[in-house]
Scaffold this active site. Structure first.
Site, short mmCIF file in Angstrom:
data_model
loop_
_atom_site.label_atom_id
_atom_site.label_comp_id
_atom_site.label_asym_id
_atom_site.label_seq_id
_atom_site.Cartn_x
_atom_site.Cartn_y
_atom_site.Cartn_z
CE LYS A 120 9.21 1.87 -2.04
NZ LYS A 120 9.34 3.33 -1.91
CD GLU A 204 10.44 -5.97 -1.56
OE1 GLU A 204 9.55 -5.71 -0.71
OE2 GLU A 204 10.32 -5.68 -2.76
CG HIS A 239 16.16 -1.36 -9.12
ND1 HIS A 239 15.82 -2.68 -9.25
CD2 HIS A 239 17.41 -1.34 -8.59
CE1 HIS A 239 16.82 -3.43 -8.83
NE2 HIS A 239 17.80 -2.64 -8.43
NE ARG A 296 5.56 9.41 -6.85
CZ ARG A 296 5.94 8.71 -7.91
NH1 ARG A 296 5.36 8.95 -9.08
NH2 ARG A 296 6.86 7.78 -7.83
#
Length: 637
Positions: A120, A204, A239, A296
Site C-alpha cells: 500500500k 492515514e 473494516h 486479484r
C-alpha cells in the site's frame, strides 16, 4: 503473443472461491486440483475437485501459505496453472516469481505489478507521482512506534493503521487518541504478520462518512485494459465488507467514467494483467481519493458479473492462455442492479466475534431468475477457527435496485443455518432498514444504525414457546410413525392410556428456560416453512431470526454449573497469542488479560471488574476451545 495450453488447473485456496473457480474451470473442460490442510480434508472444495493434494497442518502458516508445498502439489498432479483465489497467496509477488521459475502459469498479474500495488505504501507513492488524489498519511519504510506517533500528530486523530501487504480488515485499526497508538500498532502488526507474512504498516487520516467505491479493471497480455463499471462496498464491520452492490447508487455517468479511467491509468502504469480492483474513498461532494489496488479477484465480483453478464473467472483463464479481451470499453454492458451479502459464522450481538463448530443445519434459498448462491459448505461440515468465517455469498439481480433488494430479502428468508451463531438476521435488518432502502450509504452505516441493526433481545412471547412445544410433539410423532406406523402411541389424537390429554415440556432457547403445558392433539405446530427439526433441536423462525430450541437436560445443566468460579472463558475456538498477566497481579476493570487469535483476527479478553489474578489456565501458542476457562479473577472485596 501465442496462446498457452492449460488443461489442468490447481486452485491454491479453499472455501467458496475454490468451489467457484473449479466449477468454471470444469465448464471450460479443465481438470481441477484442490489443495487442502489436514482439517479441510473433507471440505466441499476437496469433494468437488477432480484431484486433491494434502498440504498438512491446520493454520494458514502451516498449510495454504506454504509456497513450496503448493508448487509440489502442482508438479504431482500435473497442473500447468495455479489460481490463487483471494487472500492467502493471491497478492504475494514472491509466490508469483516462484511459479514462473517452476514453469507454472499464475492466474494473476506479473510479480512486478503485485510489487507495485501489493504494498500500500509503494502504491500510494505511485499514485501520488501519477497525480491521483490521496488521503493524507505516512507510507514510509520506518516502522517504529515513534515514527507513527509523529505522523499521527501531524495528520491529526483519528487515524487508521493499515497493513501494507493485505486487505480484508486484517491488520487494520482505528486509533482515536495518542494513548491507544502503541498497543494498536503492535496488535495490527501481529495480525498482518499472521495473515500475510508481512507486518509492515502505514497510517492515514481516518476520513469521516466516506463511501467505499471500487472499480473492476481487467487487462490482457496485449496491452488492452478496460473497466467493468463500479461497486459500492460501503457497508462494513471491522473494516470488512458485509454488503456490496453494483452499480454504486447515485453515481453520474461522468463520475463513473472519471473513476473508471483513473483506475485504468493506474493499471496500465504498472503493466497490469488479469482481474484487479482499484478502490477509492468517495466523499459527499463527489471527490474521490485512491485507497489501494487489490491485484486479484475480489469477493464481491459476482455483482459485477450480474450487471455485465460476464464470467470473470473464465476471463482470467482465457487471459492466462494469452487470448485478448473479447470486448472493448464501449461494449461493456451495464444492465440492472445487483446486491450481494456475505453470510458469516459470527455473533453480531457479541461484537461480531467469529464462530466455529459443526454445521448441524444448512439450507440455501431456491434457485431461480436473478438468484445466485456461492457457497463453500454443506450441511454436516465443520467450520474451523483457523480460516475466514464466511459460509456463503447470496447475490440477487433485478431490473432496478429495489427489485434486487426485495429478491435478496426473499433469499435470506429462505436460508436456514443451525449449529452456531451467524449474521443471517443481521443481514436482513440491514436490507429492510429505511436508510439502506433509500441508498443512504457510507462506511459508518452499521455504527450509526446500531440500535436498529443490533436491537436488545426481547423476551420471547408465550406464543413462541407454544409453537416450539407443538413442533417437538409433531416431529416426535412423525419419527414414531416412521419407526412403527401401526403403533397406537404414534397417533396424533388425544388418546392416552390412564393419562391426561395434556403434556408438559421444559424447553431451553439460548439462556432462557421455560415450562410449557400443551394439549396433546390440540396444539397446532408451526407452519412447515417456519420449523425444522434436526436431531434433538427444533429450529423455529421468530421474526427475521431462526432460534434453536432444545429440551431441558437437568444432568447436562448440573455439569455445566461445575465451572471455575470467577473464570473468564474463551468466546470462541482459537489460539492464545499473548498472556498479559501473572497470578497474583492486580488488574483494573477493562484491562486486557489474554489475546486470542481466531480466523486471522485478534481478540482481547478483558477483566469485567477490578480484582486479583487467581490462576491462569492457558499458555501462549496453545489451541483452546470455546468455553475453555482462560483466567480466574478474584474480584476486589
Amino acid at each position: 503473443m501465442k496462446t498457452t495450453t492449460i488443461t489442468t488447473l490447481l486452485v491454491a485456496n479453499r472455501g467458496e472461491i475454490a468451489c467457484r473457480v473449479m466449477r468454471t474451470a470444469k465448464a471450460l473442460g479443465l481438470t481441477t486440483v484442490a489443495v487442502h490442510s489436514d482439517i479441510d480434508r473433507n471440505a466441499l472444495h476437496v469433494r468437488e475437485a477432480d484431484l486433491a493434494v494434502s498440504l498438512g497442518g491446520a493454520k494458514p502458516s502451516d498449510s495454504y501459505l506454504l509456497m513450496d508445498r503448493i508448487i509440489e502439489a502442482a508438479e504431482v498432479s500435473g497442473a500447468q496453472a495455479i489460481h490463487p483465489g483471494y487472500g492467502f497467496l493471491s497478492e504475494n509477488a514472491t509466490f508469483a516469481r516462484k511459479l514462473e521459475a517452476a514453469g507454472l502459469i499464475f492466474l494473476g498479474p506479473p510479480a512486478s505489478a503485485i510489487d507495485a500495488m501489493g504494498s500500500k505504501s509503494a502504491a500510494k507513492e505511485l499514485m501520488e507521482n501519477a497525480g491521483v488524489p490521496l488521503v493524507p498519511g505516512y507510507h514510509g519504510a520506518a516502522q517504529d512506534v515513534e515514527t507513527f506517533r509523529k505522523a499521527a500528530e501531524q495528520i491529526g486523530y483519528p487515524v487508521l493503521l493499515k497493513a501494507t501487504a493485505g486487505g480484508g480488515g486484517k491488520g487494520m485499526k482505528v486509533v482515536e487518541r495518542e494513548s491507544e497508538l502503541a498497543d494498536a500498532l503492535a496488535s495490527a502488526q501481529r495480525e498482518a504478520q499472521s495473515a500475510f507474512g508481512d507486518g509492515r504498516m502505514l497510517v492515514e487520516k481516518y476520513v469521516l462518512k466516506p463511501r467505499h467505491v471500487e472499480i473492476q479493471v481487467f487487462a490482457d497480455q496485449h496491452g488492452n485494459c478496460l473497466y467493468l463499471n463500479e461497486r459500492d462496498c460501503s457497508i462494513q464491520r471491522r473494516h470488512q465488507k458485509v454488503v456490496e452492490e453494483a452499480p454504486a447508487p447515485g453515481l453520474s455517468p461522468e463520475l463513473r467514467r472519471a473513476m473508471g479511467e483513473s483506475a485504468v491509468r493506474a493499471a496500465q502504469a504498472i503493466g497490469y494483467v488479469g482481474a484487479g480492483t482499484v478502490e477509492f474513498l468517495l466523499d459527499a461532494r463527489g471527490d474521490f481519493f485512491f485507497m489501494e489496488m487489490n491485484t486479484r479477484l475480489q469477493v464481491e465480483h459476482p455483482v459485477t458479473e450480474a450487471i455485465t453478464g460476464l464470467d470473470l473467472v473464465a476471463w482470467q483463464i482465457r487471459v492466462a492462455r494469452g487470448e485478448p479481451l473479447p470486448i472493448t470499453q464501449a461494449q461493456v454492458p451495464l444492465n440492472g442492479h445487483a446486491i450481494e451479502v456475505r453470510l458469516y459464522a459470527e455473533d453480531p450481538d457479541g461484537g461480531f466475534l467469529p464462530a466455529s463448530g459443526h454445521l448441524d443445519l444448512y439450507r440455501e434459498p431456491a434457485a431461480g431468475p436473478g438468484r445466485r448462491v456461492d457457497s463453500g459448505v454443506e450441511q454436516g461440515d465443520e467450520v474451523s477457527p483457523f480460516y475466514d468465517p464466511m459460509l456463503a455469498k447470496l447475490i440477487a439481480w433485478g431490473e432496478n435496485r429495489e427489485e434486487a433488494r426485495q429478491r435478496l430479502l426473499a433469499m435470506l428468508r429462505e436460508t436456514v443455518v443451525g449449529g452456531f451463531k451467524t449474521n443471517l438476521s443481521f443481514l436482513q435488518r440491514i436490507l429492510i432498514h429505511p436508510a439502506f432502502a433509500a441508498s443512504e450509504l457510507d462506511t459508518g452505516f452499521i455504527e450509526r444504525h446500531q440500535a436498529q441493526l443490533l436491537p436488545s433481545a426481547d423476551e420471547l412471547p408465550e406464543a413462541f414457546w407454544q409453537r416450539a412445544g407443538a413442533a417437538f410433539l409433531a416431529t416426535d410423532a412423525q419419527r414414531q410413525r416412521a419407526d412403527d406406523p401401526h403403533s397406537p402411541w404414534a397417533a396424533r389424537d388425544a388418546w392416552r392410556s390412564a393419562s391426561p390429554a395434556q403434556t408438559h415440556l421444559t424447553l431451553v432457547c439460548g439462556d432462557v428456560r421455560r415450562s410449557v403445558a400443551l394439549e396433546v392433539g390440540g396444539a397446532s405446530a408451526a407452519r412447515q416453512a417456519d420449523v425444522v427439526r434436526q436431531g434433538d433441536v427444533v429450529y423455529l423462525r421468530c421474526g427475521v431470526e431462526w432460534l434453536a430450541v432444545r429440551r431441558f437436560d437437568p444432568i447436562a445443566a448440573a455439569e455445566a454449573g461445575n465451572t471455575h468460579q470467577g473464570g473468564l472463558t474463551a468466546p470462541m475456538n482459537g489460539s492464545i497469542v499473548r498472556v498479559l498477566v501473572v497470578p497474583g497481579q492486580q488488574v483494573e476493570a477493562g484491562a486486557a488479560l489474554v489475546v486470542l487469535e481466531a480466523m486471522k483476527m485478534e481478540h482481547s479478553i478483558r477483566a469485567p471488574e477490578a480484582g486479583t489474578i487467581k490462576a491462569i489456565h492457558c499458555a501462549e501458542g496453545e489451541l483452546i476451545g470455546e468455553g475453555a476457562v482462560l483466567v480466574e479473577l478474584e474480584a476486589q472485596p
